[in-house]
Design a protein around this motif. Structure first.
Motif, PDB file in Angstrom:
ATOM      1  N   UNK A  45       0.817  -1.215   0.000  1.00  0.00           N
ATOM      2  CA  UNK A  45       0.000   0.000   0.000  1.00  0.00           C
ATOM      3  C   UNK A  45       0.850   1.264   0.000  1.00  0.00           C
ATOM      4  N   UNK A  46       2.155   1.102   0.039  1.00  0.00           N
ATOM      5  CA  UNK A  46       3.075   2.239   0.021  1.00  0.00           C
ATOM      6  C   UNK A  46       3.068   2.900  -1.349  1.00  0.00           C
ATOM      7  N   UNK A  47       3.511   4.140  -1.399  1.00  0.00           N
ATOM      8  CA  UNK A  47       3.536   4.888  -2.661  1.00  0.00           C
ATOM      9  C   UNK A  47       4.802   4.629  -3.470  1.00  0.00           C
ATOM     10  N   UNK A  48       5.754   3.895  -2.926  1.00  0.00           N
ATOM     11  CA  UNK A  48       7.022   3.626  -3.607  1.00  0.00           C
ATOM     12  C   UNK A  48       6.751   2.878  -4.913  1.00  0.00           C
ATOM     13  N   UNK A  49       7.142   3.433  -6.071  1.00  0.00           N
ATOM     14  CA  UNK A  49       6.866   2.754  -7.347  1.00  0.00           C
ATOM     15  C   UNK A  49       7.629   1.445  -7.502  1.00  0.00           C
ATOM     16  N   UNK A  50       8.649   1.200  -6.677  1.00  0.00           N
ATOM     17  CA  UNK A  50       9.417  -0.038  -6.779  1.00  0.00           C
ATOM     18  C   UNK A  50       8.964  -1.124  -5.832  1.00  0.00           C
ATOM     19  N   UNK A  51       7.787  -0.927  -5.171  1.00  0.00           N
ATOM     20  CA  UNK A  51       7.368  -1.882  -4.147  1.00  0.00           C
ATOM     21  C   UNK A  51       7.052  -3.262  -4.729  1.00  0.00           C
ATOM     22  N   UNK A  52       6.456  -3.309  -5.934  1.00  0.00           N
ATOM     23  CA  UNK A  52       6.101  -4.596  -6.525  1.00  0.00           C
ATOM     24  C   UNK A  52       7.353  -5.401  -6.867  1.00  0.00           C
ATOM     25  N   UNK A  53       8.320  -4.742  -7.445  1.00  0.00           N
ATOM     26  CA  UNK A  53       9.555  -5.445  -7.799  1.00  0.00           C
ATOM     27  C   UNK A  53      10.298  -5.898  -6.555  1.00  0.00           C
ATOM     28  N   UNK A  54      10.252  -5.087  -5.497  1.00  0.00           N
ATOM     29  CA  UNK A  54      10.911  -5.455  -4.240  1.00  0.00           C
ATOM     30  C   UNK A  54      10.305  -6.735  -3.670  1.00  0.00           C
ATOM     31  N   UNK A  55       8.974  -6.799  -3.598  1.00  0.00           N
ATOM     32  CA  UNK A  55       8.305  -7.983  -3.057  1.00  0.00           C
ATOM     33  C   UNK A  55       8.567  -9.191  -3.952  1.00  0.00           C
ATOM     34  N   UNK A  56       8.529  -8.989  -5.260  1.00  0.00           N
ATOM     35  CA  UNK A  56       8.805 -10.077  -6.208  1.00  0.00           C
ATOM     36  C   UNK A  56      10.210 -10.637  -5.982  1.00  0.00           C
ATOM     37  N   UNK A  57      11.206  -9.762  -5.891  1.00  0.00           N
ATOM     38  CA  UNK A  57      12.588 -10.207  -5.719  1.00  0.00           C
ATOM     39  C   UNK A  57      12.786 -10.931  -4.390  1.00  0.00           C
ATOM     40  N   UNK A  58      12.160 -10.415  -3.335  1.00  0.00           N
ATOM     41  CA  UNK A  58      12.312 -11.039  -2.028  1.00  0.00           C
ATOM     42  C   UNK A  58      11.616 -12.399  -1.997  1.00  0.00           C
ATOM     43  N   UNK A  59      10.462 -12.511  -2.620  1.00  0.00           N
ATOM     44  CA  UNK A  59       9.758 -13.797  -2.679  1.00  0.00           C
ATOM     45  C   UNK A  59      10.582 -14.822  -3.450  1.00  0.00           C
ATOM     46  N   UNK A  60      11.192 -14.400  -4.558  1.00  0.00           N
ATOM     47  CA  UNK A  60      12.024 -15.319  -5.339  1.00  0.00           C
ATOM     48  C   UNK A  60      13.222 -15.793  -4.529  1.00  0.00           C
ATOM     49  N   UNK A  61      13.815 -14.881  -3.751  1.00  0.00           N
ATOM     50  CA  UNK A  61      14.961 -15.252  -2.919  1.00  0.00           C
ATOM     51  C   UNK A  61      14.553 -16.244  -1.834  1.00  0.00           C
ATOM     52  N   UNK A  62      13.370 -16.072  -1.277  1.00  0.00           N
ATOM     53  CA  UNK A  62      12.891 -16.985  -0.229  1.00  0.00           C
ATOM     54  C   UNK A  62      12.627 -18.373  -0.808  1.00  0.00           C
ATOM     55  N   UNK A  63      12.085 -18.440  -2.011  1.00  0.00           N
ATOM     56  CA  UNK A  63      11.823 -19.737  -2.620  1.00  0.00           C
ATOM     57  C   UNK A  63      13.122 -20.464  -2.965  1.00  0.00           C
ATOM     58  N   UNK A  64      14.175 -19.724  -3.276  1.00  0.00           N
ATOM     59  CA  UNK A  64      15.473 -20.363  -3.542  1.00  0.00           C
ATOM     60  C   UNK A  64      16.095 -20.910  -2.263  1.00  0.00           C
ATOM     61  N   UNK A  65      15.885 -20.155  -1.156  1.00  0.00           N
ATOM     62  CA  UNK A  65      16.470 -20.571   0.121  1.00  0.00           C
ATOM     63  C   UNK A  65      15.580 -20.038   1.237  1.00  0.00           C
ATOM     64  N   UNK A  66      14.875 -20.931   1.910  1.00  0.00           N
ATOM     65  CA  UNK A  66      13.930 -20.517   2.954  1.00  0.00           C
ATOM     66  C   UNK A  66      14.615 -19.770   4.081  1.00  0.00           C
ATOM     67  N   UNK A  67      15.914 -19.993   4.254  1.00  0.00           N
ATOM     68  CA  UNK A  67      16.640 -19.320   5.332  1.00  0.00           C
ATOM     69  C   UNK A  67      16.801 -17.826   5.063  1.00  0.00           C
ATOM     70  N   UNK A  68      16.563 -17.413   3.845  1.00  0.00           N
ATOM     71  CA  UNK A  68      16.722 -15.995   3.500  1.00  0.00           C
ATOM     72  C   UNK A  68      15.793 -15.112   4.325  1.00  0.00           C
ATOM     73  N   UNK A  69      14.566 -15.580   4.582  1.00  0.00           N
ATOM     74  CA  UNK A  69      13.605 -14.785   5.347  1.00  0.00           C
ATOM     75  C   UNK A  69      13.983 -14.701   6.813  1.00  0.00           C
ATOM     76  N   UNK A  70      14.812 -15.604   7.294  1.00  0.00           N
ATOM     77  CA  UNK A  70      15.242 -15.583   8.688  1.00  0.00           C
ATOM     78  C   UNK A  70      16.295 -14.519   8.953  1.00  0.00           C
ATOM     79  N   UNK A  71      16.857 -13.935   7.905  1.00  0.00           N
ATOM     80  CA  UNK A  71      17.879 -12.891   8.063  1.00  0.00           C
ATOM     81  C   UNK A  71      17.187 -11.563   8.342  1.00  0.00           C
TER      82      UNK A  71
END
Length: 279
Positions: free
Chosen positions: A78-104
């Motif tokens: 819901x933020x106004x940052x125009x890069x929010x969708x790409x940020x969430x996409x990139x972070x989700x992809x990183x988590x799927x590659x390695x579940x430990x990524x979200x623990x950092x």
């Protein structure tokens, strides 16, 4: 470049559906354009016809992401940052590659997402606090109408609060990011409005300003704290804010008069266990 289009800037459910499609296809976040209708997506060298839709996602099991990540993403989107969708996409992809990524907890992308979510929650809180309704008459009777300028796409997220608070009256909230109307039965959302659509001051506002002036305590003025809790960008749309400058200018003199009115001759009272002297 594949383009995933959303219904509106706060279309979180639509984004999550598109995210599943992009992740299932293993699309690189840098190669996906998210079009929420608020930012121009076409470059100077390409027109709208050049934007390619993504191919259909293959059938398969649902993509499992941590609930805490999804809850944080829903708020940050819901933020106004125009890069929010790409940020969430990139972070989700990183988590799927390695579940430990979200623990950092110190991962820069996670920290950025958490900061955006805090700012969204704060904006919702400020919207609840700083909306001022004015009474207008229409064919159905009285309706309370307010104008507000949120910094983020929080109108839909903030609306249920007003239903709970003002369920027995008709009201409308106008903003440049979309409008919402309550007709005593259901919420209806509409397109953005302009400040010219908002009503002018009414008699009830004069009564509110008189009350506000009467409870103002000049001896307890803390300007920095007041500006932190009521940021200056909200002042132009708050009727009481027009009184703030004058009241602050008079605060020292009023505080002095209040102190002087309480100072006066005080009778000496003997201490505990002591007898007053007799003449």
């Amino acid at each position: 470049m594949p383009t995933l289009r959303l219904a509106r800037p706060d279309d979180v459910d639509g984004f999550l559906r598109g995210l599943r499609q992009a992740l299932a296809l293993r699309l690189d976040p840098a190669d996906v354009a998210w079009d929420d209708g608020s930012q121009p997506q076409a470059s100077l060298l390409a027109d709208e016809a050049d934007a390619a839709p993504p191919p259909a996602a293959p059938d398969g099991p649902p993509l499992l992401l941590p609930r805490s990540f999804l809850a944080l993403a829903r708020c940050a989107l819901l933020h106004d940052d125009p890069g929010r969708h790409r940020l969430v996409h990139a972070l989700a992809a990183a988590i799927l590659r390695d579940r430990r990524h979200w623990a950092d907890a110190l991962d820069p992308s996670r920290l950025r997402l958490e900061r955006m979510a805090r700012e969204v929650r704060r904006e919702i809180h400020k919207m609840h606090a700083f909306v001022r309704f004015r009474v207008v008459a229409d064919a159905a009777g009285e309706c309370r109408v307010a104008w507000f300028e949120p910094a983020h796409h929080v109108v839909r997220a903030a609306a249920p609060f007003f239903v709970d608070r003002f369920a027995a009256m008709r009201w409308a909230l106008l903003t440049p990011r979309g409008c919402v109307h309550w007709d005593l039965r259901a919420l209806a959302f509409g397109p953005p409005a302009s400040k010219a659509d908002a009503p002018a001051a009414d008699d009830g506002e004069a009564l509110w300003l008189a009350y506000y002036r009467s409870i103002f305590n000049p001896a307890r003025v803390k300007l920095a704290m007041m500006q932190r809790e009521m940021p200056v960008r909200f002042w132009k749309n708050l009727p009481e804010a027009a009184q703030v400058t004058a009241m602050l200018q008079q605060a020292d003199a009023r505080a002095f008069r209040m102190q002087a009115s309480t100072d006066g001759p005080r009778r000496h009272r003997p201490g505990k266990g002591m007898r007053p002297e007799r003449g």
